[in-house]
Design an enzyme around this catalytic site. Structure first.
Site, short mmCIF file in Angstrom:
data_model
loop_
_atom_site.label_atom_id
_atom_site.label_comp_id
_atom_site.label_asym_id
_atom_site.label_seq_id
_atom_site.Cartn_x
_atom_site.Cartn_y
_atom_site.Cartn_z
N ALA A 42 0.83 -1.08 -0.01
CA ALA A 42 -0.01 -0.10 -0.07
C ALA A 42 0.73 1.25 -0.02
O ALA A 42 0.34 2.32 0.44
CB ALA A 42 -1.00 -0.09 1.03
N SER A 51 0.64 -5.63 -6.21
CA SER A 51 -0.07 -4.56 -5.70
C SER A 51 0.62 -3.28 -5.80
O SER A 51 0.91 -2.71 -6.89
CB SER A 51 -0.46 -4.99 -4.37
OG SER A 51 -1.58 -4.04 -3.74
N ALA A 52 1.06 -2.44 -4.64
CA ALA A 52 1.64 -1.47 -4.76
C ALA A 52 2.85 -1.65 -5.64
O ALA A 52 3.39 -0.68 -6.62
CB ALA A 52 2.08 -0.89 -3.58
N GLU A 76 -10.55 -8.86 -5.13
CA GLU A 76 -9.46 -7.91 -4.70
C GLU A 76 -9.94 -7.01 -3.33
O GLU A 76 -9.06 -6.44 -2.55
CB GLU A 76 -9.08 -7.06 -5.61
CG GLU A 76 -8.43 -7.74 -6.92
CD GLU A 76 -6.97 -7.97 -6.52
OE1 GLU A 76 -6.53 -7.64 -5.68
OE2 GLU A 76 -6.11 -8.59 -7.48
N HIS A 130 -6.89 -10.55 -2.16
CA HIS A 130 -5.78 -9.85 -2.69
C HIS A 130 -4.27 -10.50 -1.97
O HIS A 130 -4.46 -10.78 -0.91
CB HIS A 130 -5.85 -8.41 -2.03
CG HIS A 130 -4.92 -7.27 -2.60
ND1 HIS A 130 -4.73 -6.95 -3.97
CD2 HIS A 130 -3.70 -6.92 -1.94
CE1 HIS A 130 -3.71 -6.16 -4.02
NE2 HIS A 130 -3.12 -6.41 -2.94
#
Length: 545
Positions: free
Chosen positions: A145, A230-231, A356, A466
């Site tokens: 994140a 993700s990030a 997700e 996720h």
């Protein structure tokens, strides 16, 4: 983003690094000798500084190249993680005990020894590699994140070993990069100073380091694939649109797990978070607030950063700290850059998990009515939206439990009356819609492949949530084989497990789909929730976060 299963992998990686014992290999960089450790057919060189420490007056500045190396260095332990955002996790009443165990006993037992002096890189190679081997290179960018994460959470050894087994050896590289306020401070002051998106700039500096030094490890600087989850996947996508699509020859392919050019706006959109940190640290009266923040004791700045929202807080995926258009490195909103065709022309793979949004919706269980759902969307995700647009969101994402996420689970998994609804919205808003938009915009312009992971669908309340696809790479699954093939040949097809993977086009939007059932890998079509996803894309193009 950092999530449950990748942290479990991290514990494995840390234990593995700590237990390395065997024949040591060495590599010469500049005037220095770096000694790694060999286990079986794999050698690891860990914790090598790739940029000047971003401490003191270098805090909140662009990364600076490392000075030429000298001396003898034992490179057998990961460097410290970059400063981690404090996590506040409130588990909801009613969450099944096994789901609680999965989250608490796996995710939050990980330890992050962190430091501002954290910009290090790790190189994992086949032990047989020599400076003339010219092996392709897979560069891993971790998720979290943009607030948490560390290269030490991932053991690249099994991926290199598997590549040797397939007869397609690769080199695995990972790096640490600045996070949270330290890496993604955003405001007009930051924009004016030209120091936005420092976490991305750290990654870019690591890619330059690879160009300079990877041949000494046996790698080919002309055969670099950037890859993340993700990030980390969003970071990969943003490197594709950075510099108006000029990748500076730093990579030739991209592999994205749960992340695409996403709907973030101008860097001045982070002003409210900047102003709070400035106020909390006593820098409000300083003539240069950014200079004041640079001069603060680390503990003071860290506390102020920790007080800002984190991804498990109520606003969830409406992140406080994320890459934003800074006018220089990211010259416009990422999706606008895609729309304008300012994308690095390299082959890419991208995919998502089916559910997700579930993990990020555990903090929203106090939302129990349609009116509260509407207010939540308006407050955090679509502040510029009209009443008509909000009405459309409610229509496309109804209260009907059978329409929510985890998808295709009927009336089950309803932690609250609005949980499945919010999970469906968040998953589409941040992940599915940007991915589909990216693929459709680039279809016919460059080679693309897409996947959907439906594994772990029976996870209570979370479904195929996720980060579950990480296991399909790091623990020897089909996706890992596809990755190794792609890194070697810019095509996921080749030796290993799985089935032939067709390209994605607008006329044939093919997914390789990973399932739990007797048919673990199938081909499906990327057509689900078309009207809802088209609407979200239209809204976010006009009004990014």
């Amino acid at each position: 983003m950092l999530f449950v299963l990748q942290l479990g992998l991290g514990l494995f990686a840390i234990r593995t690094a700590a237990s390395l014992a065997g024949a040591a290999n060495s590599v010469t960089l500049d005037s220095a000798t770096f000694t790694g450790a060999t286990s079986g057919r794999v050698t690891k060189f860990l914790g090598i500084p790739y940029a000047q420490p971003p401490t003191g007056d270098r805090r909140f500045r662009l990364p600076e190249p490392i000075s030429p190396y000298t001396g003898t260095v034992r490179a057998t332990a990961f460097g410290p993680s970059c400063p981690q955002h404090k996590v506040r996790l409130t588990l909801p009443v009613g969450l099944a005990s096994d789901a609680v165990d999965l989250i608490v006993n796996t995710a939050y037992k990980a330890v992050f020894p962190d430091s501002e002096d954290c910009l290090s890189i790790n190189v994992v190679v086949p032990s047989s590699a020599t400076p003339t081997s010219k092996l392709p290179v897979a560069v891993w960018i971790y998720g979290g994140a943009f607030e948490l994460g560390s290269a030490s959470l991932y053991d690249g050894g099994p991926i290199v070993e598997r590549s040797i087994q397939l007869g397609e050896p690769v080199i695995y590289v990972s790096m640490n990069y600045r996070l949270s306020a330290f890496g993604f401070l955003a405001s007009q002051e930051v924009k004016d100073a030209g120091v936005g998106n420092l976490g991305l700039q750290d990654q870019r500096e690591a890619l330059r380091w690879i160009q300079k030094y990877i041949s000494s490890f046996g790698g080919d600087p002309a055969k670099v694939t950037i890859w993340g989850e993700s990030a980390g996947a969003i970071s990969v996508a943003l490197h594709m649109v950075a510099n108006n699509g000029d990748n500076e020859g730093l990579f030739r392919g991209a592999f994205m797990q749960s992340g695409s050019p996403f709907p973030s706006g101008d860097i001045s959109g982070g002003q409210k978070y900047y102003d709070v940190i400035v106020a909390e640290t006593g820098c409000s009266t300083a003539p240069d607030t950014l200079a004041c923040l640079r001069s603060l004791p680390y503990s003071v700045l860290k506390t102020a950063s920790d007080n800002s929202p984190v991804f498990l807080d109520h606003q969830a995926l409406a992140l406080a700290w994320l890459p934003r258009a800074d006018g220089t490195f990211l010259t416009d909103h990422p999706q606008k850059l895609v729309q304008a065709g300012k994308v690095a022309n390299v082959p890419f793979v991208t995919g998502d998990c089916d559910d997700e949004g579930t993990l990020f919706s555990l903090s929203t269980l106090n939302i129990s009515t349609a009116a509260q759902f509407r207010t939540y969307i308006k407050t955090f995700f679509m502040p510029q939206s009209t009443n008509t647009e909000l009405d459309q969101v409610l229509a496309f994402y109804p209260s009907d439990l059978t329409k929510g996420s985890p998808f295709n689970t009927g009336i089950l998994n309803a932690l609250s009356p609005q949980f499945k609804r919010i999970a469906a919205f968040q998953g589409d808003f941040i992940f599915q819609a940007p991915r589909r938009f990216f693929l459709q915009q680039r279809s016919g312009k460059q080679n693309t492949w897409a996947y959907l992971s439906k594994r772990y669908k029976t996870s209570p309340f979370l479904g195929a949530f996720h980060a579950t696809d990480i296991l399909n790479v790091y623990l020897g699954g089909e996706l890992g084989d596809y990755l190794i093939n792609f890194v070697n040949n810019l095509d996921p097809n080749g030796p290993g497990r799985g089935i032939p993977w067709p390209k994605y086009t607008t006329s044939s939007p093919n997914f390789v789909t990973f399932n739990d059932n007797l048919f673990p890998v199938t081909i499906t079509q990327d057509t689900f929730r078309k009207d809802a996803i088209d609407f979200l894309t239209e809204v976010t193009l006009a009004n990014p976060l």
